[in-house]
Design an enzyme around this catalytic site. Structure first.
Site, mmCIF file in Angstrom:
data_model
loop_
_atom_site.group_PDB
_atom_site.id
_atom_site.type_symbol
_atom_site.label_atom_id
_atom_site.label_comp_id
_atom_site.label_asym_id
_atom_site.label_seq_id
_atom_site.Cartn_x
_atom_site.Cartn_y
_atom_site.Cartn_z
ATOM 1 N N ASP A 136 0.804 -1.227 0.000
ATOM 2 C CA ASP A 136 0.000 0.000 0.000
ATOM 3 C C ASP A 136 0.832 1.270 0.000
ATOM 4 O O ASP A 136 0.343 2.348 0.370
ATOM 5 C CB ASP A 136 -0.981 -0.013 1.181
ATOM 6 C CG ASP A 136 -2.152 -0.934 0.909
ATOM 7 O OD1 ASP A 136 -2.609 -0.968 -0.250
ATOM 8 O OD2 ASP A 136 -2.602 -1.638 1.834
ATOM 9 N N ASP B 207 -6.253 -5.375 -4.952
ATOM 10 C CA ASP B 207 -6.151 -3.964 -4.550
ATOM 11 C C ASP B 207 -4.848 -3.321 -5.042
ATOM 12 O O ASP B 207 -4.761 -2.104 -5.197
ATOM 13 C CB ASP B 207 -6.188 -3.814 -3.021
ATOM 14 C CG ASP B 207 -7.205 -4.698 -2.317
ATOM 15 O OD1 ASP B 207 -7.622 -5.712 -2.896
ATOM 16 O OD2 ASP B 207 -7.562 -4.389 -1.171
HETATM 17 N N1 GLY Z 1 -7.004 -2.535 0.654
HETATM 18 C C1 GLY Z 1 -7.595 -3.021 1.842
HETATM 19 C C2 GLY Z 1 -9.051 -2.802 1.907
HETATM 20 O O1 GLY Z 1 -9.652 -2.339 0.964
HETATM 21 O O2 GLY Z 1 -9.618 -3.084 2.950
#
Ligand code: GLY
Length: 398
Positions: free
Chosen positions: A91, A152
């Site tokens: 992230d 993600d």
């Molecule tokens: N990327 C983690 C979530 O969306 O919870």
């Protein structure tokens, strides 16, 4: 947008220099609390959305208290990088695109570019060439997480594309291209649904098995993952036109839109029966709305482009009419989000990414906002709207 900015300003005044928690608690944000860290510390994967809200609010309103908070928070991301505090995950894009790349684009903040480049290097170091993917979580030798990627992650790749543009070195975008191809080939199913995470053999590259972290089951379709996929493929298309990702993004969008209830606010997993009474995840719709706006902006003019633009507007309107938070009942921007239903975390609450993408959807719709990585490197900020300059509340000055 005006209501959203007022809500944001009120929470900023209340929290001051503290970063908020991932989600509201009983509809109001409290300072972030993490074991071993001071109250309100910059830890976890979601603090970039708070800083992103500050930069975006400044772009939209020109109000100096947002710029002041954004600069102070951006400085904390530089310290975090130096200390390597909780950065062993994919992230890095959410954290550094919305703090340092934004700061570089909006005010050429000294040092912002080199910090964001260092974050891109950390993200690139997570690329496993044998598997052709960026590992989602943990140390690269962690036996539980080794070779596991996540849908993600598409959203974090613009940091790599930005790094290639800044440095002139292709290796960042080259890794992103391979990761996108692997994701398209193995995490997107024939019907346009997506898997949440997937394990690969890191020597032979063989795709091993799907797995979920937050979805209903390994082969269900977690609503937020589907939204990350829709927006993520659209964002990557700008940098990787040779992959022709628009059709993939359209198929994912079609699946998302076909699995919404009549009021357009998604259940937290799209595989759940619509009459199950399960909680909604408004944040999935906010992300999807941004993805649909971005997708529509890249399609040739015509019926297909209009269809996705209209779908984006309808989703944003549904969020506005059914989920927009208003004090004193709720202190965030967007109600009815769900972080992690299976463990009862942040269910039917505001969350930082839902708030961020809701404001971004409004900005895309009303101000033709473009993501930081898609602007030219010497990019110019949106001029604040006419008459947008508001008096600075005394509590926020100084
Ligand atoms: N990327 C983690 C979530 O969306 O919870």
């Amino acid at each position: 947008m005006e209501l959203a900015l007022q809500q944001l300003e009120a929470t900023l005044c209340r929290l001051g220099h503290h970063f908020p928690a991932d989600t509201s608690a009983q509809q109001h944000y409290m300072p972030r609390h993490a074991e071993g860290a001071p109250l309100g510390a910059n830890v976890g994967w979601t603090t970039g959305f708070w800083t992103g809200l500050m930069w975006l609010a400044y772009e939209l309103s020109g109000q100096p208290q947002f710029a002041h908070a954004a600069r102070a928070q951006t400085a904390s991301f530089a310290r975090r990088l130096e200390a390597r505090r909780e950065l062993e995950h994919h992230d890095l894009g959410f954290l550094y695109l919305l703090s340092h790349v934004a700061a570089d684009q909006l005010c050429a903040l000294p040092g912002a570019r080199s910090t964001a480049m260092a974050a891109a290097d950390l993200l690139l170091a997570r690329f496993l060439p044998g598997a052709g993917i960026i590992q989602a979580w943990g140390r690269l030798d962690d036996p539980q997480e080794h070779g596991r990627t996540i849908i993600d992650c598409l959203m974090n790749l613009p940091l790599l594309h930005w790094a290639s543009a800044v440095s002139g070195e292709r290796r960042y975008t080259d890794a992103a291209r391979i990761h996108v191809q692997r994701t398209r080939d193995h995490l997107v199913r024939p019907d346009g649904a997506t898997y949440h995470t997937y394990y690969f053999d890191t020597v032979r590259g063989t795709p091993l098995r799907p797995s979920t972290r937050q979805g209903w089951s390994d082969d269900s379709c977690w609503a937020r993952g589907q939204a990350w996929a829709l927006y993520g493929f659209a964002l990557n298309q700008r940098h990787l036109p040779e992959l022709d990702l628009l059709d993939t993004a359209c198929r994912i969008a079609d699946y998302f839109l076909a699995h919404l209830p009549a009021d357009r606010i998604a259940l937290w997993d799209l595989s759940l029966p619509l009459d199950s009474g399960e909680p909604r995840d408004s944040s999935a719709c906010a992300i999807a709305a941004c993805g649909l706006f971005d997708l529509a902006s890249q399609l040739p003019a015509g019926a297909r482009q209009q269809h996705y633009q209209q779908a984006a507007i309808e989703l944003t309107q549904a969020l506005q009419s059914q989920c927009a938070a208003r004090l004193p009942q709720a202190g965030g921007l967007l109600r009815h989000g769900t972080y992690h239903r299976q463990i009862g975390l942040g269910v039917d609450e505001c969350n930082l990414w839902g708030d961020y993408y809701y404001l971004e959807a409004l900005a895309r719709w009303q101000r033709n906002w473009r993501s930081y990585d898609s602007r030219s490197l010497s990019g110019t900020a949106l001029a604040p709207a006419e008459g947008a300059q508001q008096p600075v509340p005394a509590a926020c000055t100084g």
